[in-house]
Design a protein around this motif. Structure first.
Motif, PDB file in Angstrom:
ATOM      1  N   PRO A  10       0.842  -1.201   0.000  1.00 35.03           N
ATOM      2  CA  PRO A  10       0.000   0.000   0.000  1.00 35.03           C
ATOM      3  C   PRO A  10       0.884   1.260   0.000  1.00 35.03           C
ATOM      4  O   PRO A  10       1.750   1.402   0.858  1.00 35.03           O
ATOM      5  N   ALA A  12      -0.618   4.511  -1.017  1.00 36.50           N
ATOM      6  CA  ALA A  12      -1.556   5.543  -1.452  1.00 36.50           C
ATOM      7  C   ALA A  12      -1.892   6.548  -0.350  1.00 36.50           C
ATOM      8  O   ALA A  12      -2.846   7.309  -0.472  1.00 36.50           O
ATOM      9  N   GLY A  13      -1.088   6.548   0.710  1.00 35.97           N
ATOM     10  CA  GLY A  13      -1.352   7.499   1.797  1.00 35.97           C
ATOM     11  C   GLY A  13      -0.967   8.919   1.403  1.00 35.97           C
ATOM     12  O   GLY A  13      -0.293   9.141   0.397  1.00 35.97           O
ATOM     13  N   LEU A  14      -1.388   9.866   2.214  1.00 42.22           N
ATOM     14  CA  LEU A  14      -1.116  11.274   1.886  1.00 42.22           C
ATOM     15  C   LEU A  14       0.216  11.753   2.455  1.00 42.22           C
ATOM     16  O   LEU A  14       0.732  12.790   2.052  1.00 42.22           O
ATOM     17  N   GLY A  15       0.767  11.025   3.400  1.00 38.85           N
ATOM     18  CA  GLY A  15       2.087  11.376   3.938  1.00 38.85           C
ATOM     19  C   GLY A  15       2.119  12.733   4.606  1.00 38.85           C
ATOM     20  O   GLY A  15       3.090  13.480   4.476  1.00 38.85           O
ATOM     21  N   THR A  16       1.082  13.047   5.379  1.00 42.23           N
ATOM     22  CA  THR A  16       1.009  14.405   5.949  1.00 42.23           C
ATOM     23  C   THR A  16       2.105  14.672   6.975  1.00 42.23           C
ATOM     24  O   THR A  16       2.436  15.820   7.232  1.00 42.23           O
ATOM     25  N   ARG A  17       2.688  13.594   7.544  1.00 41.60           N
ATOM     26  CA  ARG A  17       3.728  13.814   8.562  1.00 41.60           C
ATOM     27  C   ARG A  17       5.085  14.174   7.960  1.00 41.60           C
ATOM     28  O   ARG A  17       5.989  14.555   8.680  1.00 41.60           O
ATOM     29  N   LYS A  27       5.862   9.794  -0.616  1.00 42.52           N
ATOM     30  CA  LYS A  27       6.869   9.567   0.446  1.00 42.52           C
ATOM     31  C   LYS A  27       7.587   8.244   0.241  1.00 42.52           C
ATOM     32  O   LYS A  27       8.727   8.079   0.648  1.00 42.52           O
ATOM     33  N   GLU A  28       6.909   7.303  -0.439  1.00 44.65           N
ATOM     34  CA  GLU A  28       7.527   5.993  -0.692  1.00 44.65           C
ATOM     35  C   GLU A  28       8.712   6.113  -1.649  1.00 44.65           C
ATOM     36  O   GLU A  28       9.514   5.201  -1.781  1.00 44.65           O
ATOM     37  N   GLN A 104      -6.152   3.399  -5.363  1.00 36.53           N
ATOM     38  CA  GLN A 104      -7.148   3.547  -4.300  1.00 36.53           C
ATOM     39  C   GLN A 104      -7.788   4.906  -4.569  1.00 36.53           C
ATOM     40  O   GLN A 104      -7.111   5.932  -4.505  1.00 36.53           O
ATOM     41  N   GLY A 109      -7.893   4.845   4.314  1.00 36.29           N
ATOM     42  CA  GLY A 109      -7.188   4.061   5.329  1.00 36.29           C
ATOM     43  C   GLY A 109      -6.515   2.824   4.764  1.00 36.29           C
ATOM     44  O   GLY A 109      -6.815   2.383   3.649  1.00 36.29           O
ATOM     45  N   ASP A 132       5.854   2.565   3.566  1.00 34.99           N
ATOM     46  CA  ASP A 132       6.761   3.534   4.201  1.00 34.99           C
ATOM     47  C   ASP A 132       7.565   2.905   5.330  1.00 34.99           C
ATOM     48  O   ASP A 132       8.195   3.609   6.105  1.00 34.99           O
TER      49      ASP A 132
HETATM   50  P1  UTP Z   1       0.201   5.729   7.094  1.00 28.41           P
HETATM   51  O1  UTP Z   1      -0.899   5.873   8.052  1.00 28.41           O
HETATM   52  O2  UTP Z   1       1.598   5.898   7.579  1.00 28.41           O
HETATM   53  O3  UTP Z   1       0.075   6.668   5.827  1.00 28.41           O
HETATM   54  O4  UTP Z   1      -0.011   4.356   6.333  1.00 28.41           O
HETATM   55  P2  UTP Z   1      -0.316   8.165   5.618  1.00 28.41           P
HETATM   56  O5  UTP Z   1      -1.787   8.352   5.692  1.00 28.41           O
HETATM   57  O6  UTP Z   1       0.334   8.491   4.319  1.00 28.41           O
HETATM   58  O7  UTP Z   1       0.436   8.926   6.810  1.00 28.41           O
HETATM   59  P3  UTP Z   1       0.259  10.383   7.439  1.00 28.41           P
HETATM   60  O8  UTP Z   1      -0.217  10.093   8.824  1.00 28.41           O
HETATM   61  O9  UTP Z   1      -0.669  11.202   6.597  1.00 28.41           O
HETATM   62  O10 UTP Z   1       1.664  10.958   7.435  1.00 28.41           O
HETATM   63  C1  UTP Z   1       0.938   3.295   6.134  1.00 28.41           C
HETATM   64  C2  UTP Z   1       1.018   2.884   4.682  1.00 28.41           C
HETATM   65  O11 UTP Z   1      -0.273   2.692   4.139  1.00 28.41           O
HETATM   66  C3  UTP Z   1      -0.478   3.480   2.979  1.00 28.41           C
HETATM   67  C4  UTP Z   1       0.551   4.608   3.066  1.00 28.41           C
HETATM   68  O12 UTP Z   1       0.946   5.025   1.768  1.00 28.41           O
HETATM   69  C5  UTP Z   1       1.695   3.963   3.824  1.00 28.41           C
HETATM   70  O13 UTP Z   1       2.617   3.353   2.964  1.00 28.41           O
HETATM   71  N1  UTP Z   1      -1.889   3.964   2.944  1.00 28.41           N
HETATM   72  C6  UTP Z   1      -2.424   4.634   4.003  1.00 28.41           C
HETATM   73  C7  UTP Z   1      -2.646   3.740   1.816  1.00 28.41           C
HETATM   74  O14 UTP Z   1      -2.179   3.126   0.837  1.00 28.41           O
HETATM   75  N2  UTP Z   1      -3.930   4.222   1.779  1.00 28.41           N
HETATM   76  C8  UTP Z   1      -4.496   4.875   2.817  1.00 28.41           C
HETATM   77  O15 UTP Z   1      -5.686   5.284   2.720  1.00 28.41           O
HETATM   78  C9  UTP Z   1      -3.710   5.107   3.968  1.00 28.41           C
END
Ligand code: UTP
Length: 291
Positions: A10, A12-17, A27-28, A104, A109, A132
């Motif tokens: 996975p 597809a996260g937003l990597g807000t941190r 971020k990946e 996604q 999530g 990540d």
């Molecule tokens: P994280 O919770 O660390 O990802 O998810 P995030 O949402 O990018 O983080 P922040 O809190 O905003 O910084 C762990 C992994 O799951 C993926 C992320 O890309 C990460 O590799 N992920 C997370 C998804 O693919 N889809 C999502 O909806 C959420």
């Protein structure tokens, strides 16, 4: 026991941190010295015997696809310039595994992201490697989990103990010793906020091997912590129903989802790097004198 040949990453996260680095760049794809984080993860999966990988992406993650593709113009230039080893490395990245992608469509999530892999996985057990979480070590962490799956037939999660002060940011597992570094896990909770909700300091750090039944559970998993569909909530149901195995894996894990984790990865990998390791060590010793 069915062999584990497929993996889902996975990403597809937003990597807000890790903003602003992750505003336009996944971020990946953040490099650890000279390789993007996700390449370390794909290499770990391949070393563990995985042949087919699905990367879950979303808008703006096209760079990931480009990285694992051939780059004809670059490769021609490298060949013409006599840079054989860089050429070979570039081609090898494109041939690491059979990699495919799915989007996604909404960031709902990690559990929702994994659910997007249902058609790819079919009726097989599969590994999940969070995009990540980079884990380095001689024995690939993913392979340690696959061995536990192939020995027990149960879902497996990769765990390490985390500091008590941090457990509220992770998940917490209810475990009993099974053998060596394997434990039986019968429950878990995502981001425990109250002390009485903490089962143990064992937390899942970026690696699991799941049976296909996890998809049925995910289908009815309601949003949990952070209003996201949590993979942990689905795995908790599996743990309560059938038990899962927790493997206290051996390896060094770097959290590329936070800024400190990124810097720890850079420094430790740079110190071991064949090309720059020695010079970097000298530089670091020099700079440490003034700290
Ligand atoms: P994280 O919770 O660390 O990802 O998810 P995030 O949402 O990018 O983080 P922040 O809190 O905003 O910084 C762990 C992994 O799951 C993926 C992320 O890309 C990460 O590799 N992920 C997370 C998804 O693919 N889809 C999502 O909806 C959420």
């Amino acid at each position: 026991m069915q062999k584990v040949k497929k993996a889902v990453i996975p990403a597809a996260g937003l990597g807000t941190r890790v903003l602003p680095a992750s505003k336009a760049m996944p971020k990946e794809m953040l490099p650890i010295v000279d390789k993007p984080a996700i390449q370390y993860i794909v290499e770990e999966a391949v070393r563990a015997g995985i042949t087919d990988i699905l990367i879950i992406t979303n808008r703006g993650k096209g760079l990931i696809e480009d990285h694992f593709d051939r780059a004809p113009e670059l490769e021609d230039r490298l060949l013409q310039g006599g840079k054989q080893s860089a050429y070979k490395e570039s081609v090898a990245i494109a041939n690491l595994a059979n990699i495919c992608y799915i989007r996604q469509k909404e960031t709902r999530g990690l559990g929702h992201a994994v659910a997007c892999a249902k058609a790819f996985v079919g009726d097989e057990p599969f590994a999940i490697l969070y995009g990540d979480d980079v884990i380095l070590g001689e024995d690939p962490a993913c392979g340690q989990l696959i061995r536990a799956y192939e020995a027990t037939g149960k879902g497996v999660v990769g765990v390490n103990a985390v500091p008590e002060s941090d457990i509220h940011r992770y998940c917490s597992l209810k475990v009993e010793p099974l053998r060596d570094n394997w434990y039986t896990c019968t429950d878990m909770i995502e981001k425990p906020q109250r002390k009485e909700d903490i089962f143990s300091l064992f937390s899942i750090l970026g690696r699991c091997v799941m049976p296909p039944e996890i998809f049925d559970i995910l289908e009815h998993t309601a949003p949990g912590a952070n209003h996201e569909i949590q993979l942990t909530d689905a795995m908790a149901e599996l743990a309560r129903r059938d038990g899962v195995v927790a493997v206290d894996f051996i390896g060094t894990r770097y959290d590329m989802g936070n800024k400190l984790g990124i810097m720890q990865a850079q420094i430790e990998v740079a110190l071991q790097h064949p090309e720059i390791g020695e010079a970097f060590r000298k530089y670091l010793k020099e700079i440490a004198k003034s700290l």
